[in-house]
Design an enzyme around this catalytic site. Structure first.
Site, short mmCIF file in Angstrom:
data_model
loop_
_atom_site.label_atom_id
_atom_site.label_comp_id
_atom_site.label_asym_id
_atom_site.label_seq_id
_atom_site.Cartn_x
_atom_site.Cartn_y
_atom_site.Cartn_z
N HIS B 141 0.86 -1.18 0.00
CA HIS B 141 0.00 0.00 0.00
C HIS B 141 0.91 1.24 0.00
O HIS B 141 2.02 1.18 0.53
CB HIS B 141 -0.84 -0.05 1.27
N CYS B 382 -4.80 2.56 -3.69
CA CYS B 382 -3.57 3.08 -3.08
C CYS B 382 -2.42 2.10 -3.25
O CYS B 382 -1.58 1.94 -2.35
CB CYS B 382 -3.77 3.40 -1.60
C1 LIG Z 1 -2.57 -2.87 3.44
C2 LIG Z 1 -2.87 -1.48 3.93
N1 LIG Z 1 -1.90 -0.78 4.53
C3 LIG Z 1 -2.11 0.46 5.00
C4 LIG Z 1 -3.33 1.08 4.87
C5 LIG Z 1 -3.49 2.47 5.40
O1 LIG Z 1 -4.36 2.51 6.47
P1 LIG Z 1 -4.82 3.89 7.09
O2 LIG Z 1 -5.30 4.72 5.95
O3 LIG Z 1 -5.92 3.50 8.02
O4 LIG Z 1 -3.66 4.49 7.78
C6 LIG Z 1 -4.36 0.39 4.26
C7 LIG Z 1 -5.67 1.04 4.08
O5 LIG Z 1 -6.25 1.05 3.03
C8 LIG Z 1 -4.12 -0.92 3.77
O6 LIG Z 1 -5.08 -1.62 3.16
#
Ligand SMILES: Cc1ncc(COP(=O)(O)O)c(C=O)c1O
Lengths: 149, 424
Positions: B141, B382
């Protein structure tokens, strides 16, 4: 279903499946790239301008049905138009897209009316305007890629 | 006291002993699921973006604000004591949930993103030198890419990327080769939000540890779906977000091994993270408070605790078993539709179904399904490097939670056929 049919009208699906004026343009003197970061769509507009008239225009890029059809129809409509006419068309188009869906749509010229269904889908307005914003950037010769955000 | 800190409503006894989930009963706990959208029953399949909240979580915030809210760690008065107790109780719930050795290893953050940035700007700042390497995977991500890019830019370090195969699985041979003398940290996603791949994190951590390299695991998607034991994994850092675990937004967790946390410099300065301050010298607080500067998200932490209670009462083992069934059912049904292609076909997958429909852009899929009452995500999730790897600008993604049903999968399949009809 009827709202969906209003959105995905035959003309739109036709331009999506068979985009007109697609591909880079030989001898283009203006060019800009547009980007919709929400869905990752990209479009490039190529122009040949003579005086204040668009002599030729094309586009390239991958996008959804609405953004592709909008770009395709735009290129079809704008050949031979003056910059002042372009400005006016975009103004009308934008007003139609963002107008109150419970009211009759503001009149727009020609085939642009097929996008009147987009009013019911506020999340999709940016798809319909991406190519137009990119066109404006190309006319201003903006060097930075433009974005819908 | 007990009635104040543990929240009122709990899971019905009907859920507890039976082997299978009583999903109809569970759905009753989620008020938002009862509504119609565009005249159709809501089918919420966007759980990887964020999850819905059970009444117990909603109630826990109402109870806090209507009965015992005050600031934490600073008052001698009763309400402050009660809020502090509830806040620290929530930390213990997280500790228990992750099976951490100590609650001092649990740091409350704003979410996964902040947890990763915290590690990059503390541990990373401290240990990374010019020419060093940070190793992440091709399926991360953006939140497990950009903080490391920023650190690398600050330090003149190099970001290395573990490639994946066409199924969306880590190439372990390549990973092995990329672990080098210069690698200072490995960052790896536990469950990919774009592909659904469950990575062999335990094995990957072992491989890194053989070379003395610490590992951060991004558990944002994993914690709502699979049981996580940080001691068994032996990960050095584990991060997740409350909102994907049926808790509120704005709260998340960084787990870190005590030995590491203790040697790390503070992240932000301010109140709560200090023992004493003078203009000459400031003494930093002990763990975990050293990493929680300022008034924390008190309600968020307490409600996250309620969400963990809720999930644990159902049982993550049962949740995982049930969701595997849902995913297998959906995967099979999708495979039968001509023109549908799945992106992410790893052998070990959970809860996420990324797909394409031939001749239809994901954005249009999303719009048409929405009119059927079905909420999915369309876009790059993302994870633009993943999209690039598969040569697509975007995908449509259905993602499941334990409150989803086989009937909802049927609705999705019918919706996909509708999409094809509109575009035929
Ligand atoms: C695998 C992964 N990592 C990190 C995130 C980021 O999370 P947050 O936006 O709650 O900080 C997400 C959220 O979509 C995710 O799916």
């Amino acid at each position: 279903m009827s709202e969906l049919r209003d959105l995905y009208q035959e003309v739109i699906l036709d331009h999506y499946k068979r985009p007109r004026n697609f591909g880079p343009l030989e001898g283009a003197d203006h060019k800009a790239e547009g980007h919709n970061p929400l869905c990752g769509d990209r479009v490039t507009i190529y122009l040949v301008i003579e005086g204040d008239v668009i002599r030729n225009i094309s586009f390239q890029g991958a996008g959804c049905a609405i953004s592709t059809a909008s770009a395709s129809l735009m290129t079809e409509m704008l050949k031979g138009k003056t910059l002042a006419e372009v400005e006016m068309l975009f103004g009308e188009f934008h007003a139609m897209l963002t107008g109150d869906p419970s009211q009759p749509a503001d009149p727009v010229q020609g085939k642009l009316a097929v996008f009147s269904g987009v009013r019911e889908f506020p999340a999709r307005v940016k798809c319909a305007t991406l190519s137009w914003h990119t066109l404006q950037a190309a006319l201003k010769e903006q060097k930075e890629p433009i974005s819908t955000e | 006291m007990k009635s104040l800190v543990t929240t009122s409503s709990s899971v019905s006894p009907a859920l507890l002993p039976s082997a299978d989930l009583d999903v109809a009963r569970i759905r009753e706990d989620f008020p938002i699921l009862k509504q119609k959208v565009h005249g159709k029953p809501l089918v919420y399949l966007d759980n990887a973006a964020t999850s819905q909240k059970p009444q117990a979580v909603i109630d826990s915030e109402v109870e806090l604000y209507s009965k015992y809210f005050s600031n934490v760690h600073r008052g001698v008065h009763l309400l402050s004591q009660r809020s502090t107790d509830a806040y620290e109780k929530a930390r213990e719930k997280v500790q228990n949930f992750l099976n951490a050795r100590s609650s001092a290893e649990i740091i409350f953050t704003r979410g996964t993103t902040e947890g990763i940035n915290l590690v990059a700007q503390t541990y990373g700042q401290q240990h990374v030198q010019p020419g060093d390497e940070i190793l992440i995977s091709e399926m991360e991500h953006h939140s497990n890419i950009v903080p490391w890019q920023m650190l690398c830019a600050q330090k003149g370090a190099i970001l290395k990327v573990i490639p994946i195969n066409d199924e969306g699985e880590i190439l372990l041979d390549e990973y092995e080769k990329l672990l080098s003398e210069r690698t200072r940290l490995v960052g790896i996603v536990h469950l990919s939000n774009a592909l659904g791949t469950v990575n062999p994190v335990q094995q990957m951590i072992e491989m890194a540890h053989q070379r003395g390299i610490p590992v951060l695991v991004d558990g944002a998607q994993a914690v709502p779906h699979i049981p996580v034991d940080v001691q068994a994994l032996d990960c050095d850092f584990y991060v997740f977000s409350g909102h994907k675990l049926f808790g509120p937004t704005g709260i998340g967790v960084l787990y870190g091994k005590k030995e590491l946390l203790e040697t790390m410099p503070p992240y932000q300065g301010g109140g709560d993270m200090i023992l004493s301050v003078s203009f000459k010298k400031t003494e930093y607080n002990v763990l975990p408070f050293r990493f929680e500067a300022g008034t924390p998200n008190i309600a968020g932490a307490i409600a996250l605790g309620a969400a963990i209670d809720y999930v644990q009462e159902i049982g993550l083992d049962k949740i995982a078993t049930y969701e595997d069934k849902l995913l297998a059912y959906a995967t099979e049904a999708m495979a039968e539709i001509p023109g549908v292609r799945l992106i992410g076909t790893a052998r070990n997958k959970a809860s996420v179904l990324s797909f394409l429909i031939e001749g239809v852009h994901p954005h249009d899929i999303g719009t048409i399904l929405d009119r059927e009452g079905i909420a999915i995500r369309a876009g790059h999730h993302c994870a633009q490097p993943v999209m690039e790897r598969f040569g697509v600008p975007a995908t449509a993604r259905a993602s499941f939670a334990f409150y989803n049903t086989l009937e909802e999968v049927d609705a999705l399949i019918a919706g996909i056929r509708k999409v094809q009809e509109v575009f035929s």
